[in-house]
Enzyme design. Structure first.
Site, PDB file in Angstrom:
ATOM      1  N   HIS A  52       0.539  -0.842   0.226  1.00  0.00           N
ATOM      2  CA  HIS A  52       0.324   0.037  -0.274  1.00  0.00           C
ATOM      3  C   HIS A  52       1.037   1.257   0.148  1.00  0.00           C
ATOM      4  O   HIS A  52       2.027   1.100   0.136  1.00  0.00           O
ATOM      5  CB  HIS A  52      -1.114  -0.200   0.906  1.00  0.00           C
ATOM      6  CG  HIS A  52      -0.358   0.082   2.761  1.00  0.00           C
ATOM      7  ND1 HIS A  52      -0.364  -1.156   3.086  1.00  0.00           N
ATOM      8  CD2 HIS A  52       0.137   1.401   3.614  1.00  0.00           C
ATOM      9  CE1 HIS A  52       0.579  -1.120   4.550  1.00  0.00           C
ATOM     10  NE2 HIS A  52       0.906  -0.269   4.371  1.00  0.00           N
TER      11      HIS A  52
HETATM   12  C1  T46 Z   1       3.476   1.022   6.554  1.00  0.00           C
HETATM   13  C2  T46 Z   1       4.157  -0.709   7.094  1.00  0.00           C
HETATM   14  C3  T46 Z   1       5.484  -0.370   7.161  1.00  0.00           C
HETATM   15  C4  T46 Z   1      -4.350  -0.198  13.490  1.00  0.00           C
HETATM   16  O1  T46 Z   1      -5.511  -0.516  13.886  1.00  0.00           O
HETATM   17  N1  T46 Z   1      -3.442   0.816  14.309  1.00  0.00           N
HETATM   18  C5  T46 Z   1      -1.771   0.332  13.105  1.00  0.00           C
HETATM   19  O2  T46 Z   1      -1.604   1.833  14.085  1.00  0.00           O
HETATM   20  C6  T46 Z   1      -1.293  -0.165  12.882  1.00  0.00           C
HETATM   21  C7  T46 Z   1      -0.225   0.327  12.130  1.00  0.00           C
HETATM   22  C8  T46 Z   1      -2.478  -1.007  12.113  1.00  0.00           C
HETATM   23  N2  T46 Z   1      -3.244  -1.467  12.395  1.00  0.00           N
HETATM   24  C9  T46 Z   1      -4.868  -2.760  11.993  1.00  0.00           C
HETATM   25  C10 T46 Z   1      -4.534  -2.083  10.802  1.00  0.00           C
HETATM   26  C11 T46 Z   1      -5.173  -3.891  10.428  1.00  0.00           C
HETATM   27  O3  T46 Z   1      -6.270  -4.206  10.592  1.00  0.00           O
HETATM   28  O4  T46 Z   1      -3.814  -2.877  12.193  1.00  0.00           O
HETATM   29  C12 T46 Z   1      -3.802  -3.998  10.859  1.00  0.00           C
HETATM   30  C13 T46 Z   1      -2.796  -4.857  10.309  1.00  0.00           C
HETATM   31  O5  T46 Z   1      -2.441  -3.740   9.625  1.00  0.00           O
HETATM   32  P1  T46 Z   1      -1.841  -3.378   8.248  1.00  0.00           P
HETATM   33  O6  T46 Z   1      -2.578  -5.060   7.409  1.00  0.00           O
HETATM   34  O7  T46 Z   1      -1.887  -2.510   7.614  1.00  0.00           O
HETATM   35  O8  T46 Z   1       0.033  -3.875   8.350  1.00  0.00           O
HETATM   36  P2  T46 Z   1       0.924  -4.184   6.985  1.00  0.00           P
HETATM   37  O9  T46 Z   1       2.357  -4.546   7.551  1.00  0.00           O
HETATM   38  O10 T46 Z   1       0.632  -4.413   6.084  1.00  0.00           O
HETATM   39  O11 T46 Z   1       0.914  -2.137   7.280  1.00  0.00           O
HETATM   40  C14 T46 Z   1       2.085  -1.598   8.220  1.00  0.00           C
HETATM   41  C15 T46 Z   1       1.237  -0.195   8.230  1.00  0.00           C
HETATM   42  O12 T46 Z   1      -0.179  -0.677   8.378  1.00  0.00           O
HETATM   43  C16 T46 Z   1       1.524   0.906   7.313  1.00  0.00           C
HETATM   44  O13 T46 Z   1       0.805   2.140   7.862  1.00  0.00           O
HETATM   45  O14 T46 Z   1       3.611   1.206   6.429  1.00  0.00           O
HETATM   46  O15 T46 Z   1       3.575  -1.111   8.144  1.00  0.00           O
END
Ligand code: T46
Length: 135
Positions: A52
């Protein structure tokens, strides 16, 4: 994306071990006010994350243990690097597509973020990302 932007954190090590302090509002090593900190750990073998971009959010990613491979793409160029040092932060600007791959079992990826969590700031579709950066 001509160059990766690294931030070097001073290691305040002594014979007991190492310590890094990220002070907010002092020397401004991190080029934004930190509103949120999160960390990614226990990533299962073979799993990749990210895929993303963010419309506004800026972040600094620091691998405080282990390693992972970060791919950054600004729509013109795709570059990749290993995050493997607790004293080196990688600046991830807004409107940059990111992917994280090859997490080591012990990887702990600490992320300093410029904004509170906001799902509406995410662009999770690569075609939409390309449309926006080339518009
Ligand atoms: C990024 C990369 C490096 C939250 O509720 N609060 C938060 O602050 C974050 C970061 C995530 N979440 C929830 C949203 C999803 O349900 O945690 C779950 C996993 O998040 P996501 O699928 O977005 O995780 P990554 O590892 O794909 O991405 C993350 C960050 O979301 C993103 O901003 O830049 O790490």
């Amino acid at each position: 994306m001509s160059q990766l932007k690294w931030i070097d954190f001073q290691s305040l090590g002594d014979d007991r071990g190492s310590l890094v302090a990220v002070e907010i509002g002092m020397e401004k090593a991190v080029p934004f006010d930190i509103k949120r900190v999160y960390y990614i750990f226990h990533t299962a073998e073979g799993v990749s994350r990210g895929f993303h971009a963010h419309k506004v959010l800026k972040q600094v990613a620091i691998c405080v243990a282990g390693k992972c491979r970060m791919v950054l793409d600004d729509g013109e160029e795709r570059v990749e690097t290993w995050l493997d040092s607790p004293t080196k932060g990688l600046l991830i600007e807004d409107m940059v597509w990111r992917e994280m791959h090859d997490f080591s079992e012990d990887c702990v990826l600490l992320v300093l973020a410029s904004e509170h969590y906001d799902e509406s700031d995410y662009i999770r579709d690569y075609e939409e990302f390309i449309r926006r950066v080339t518009a």
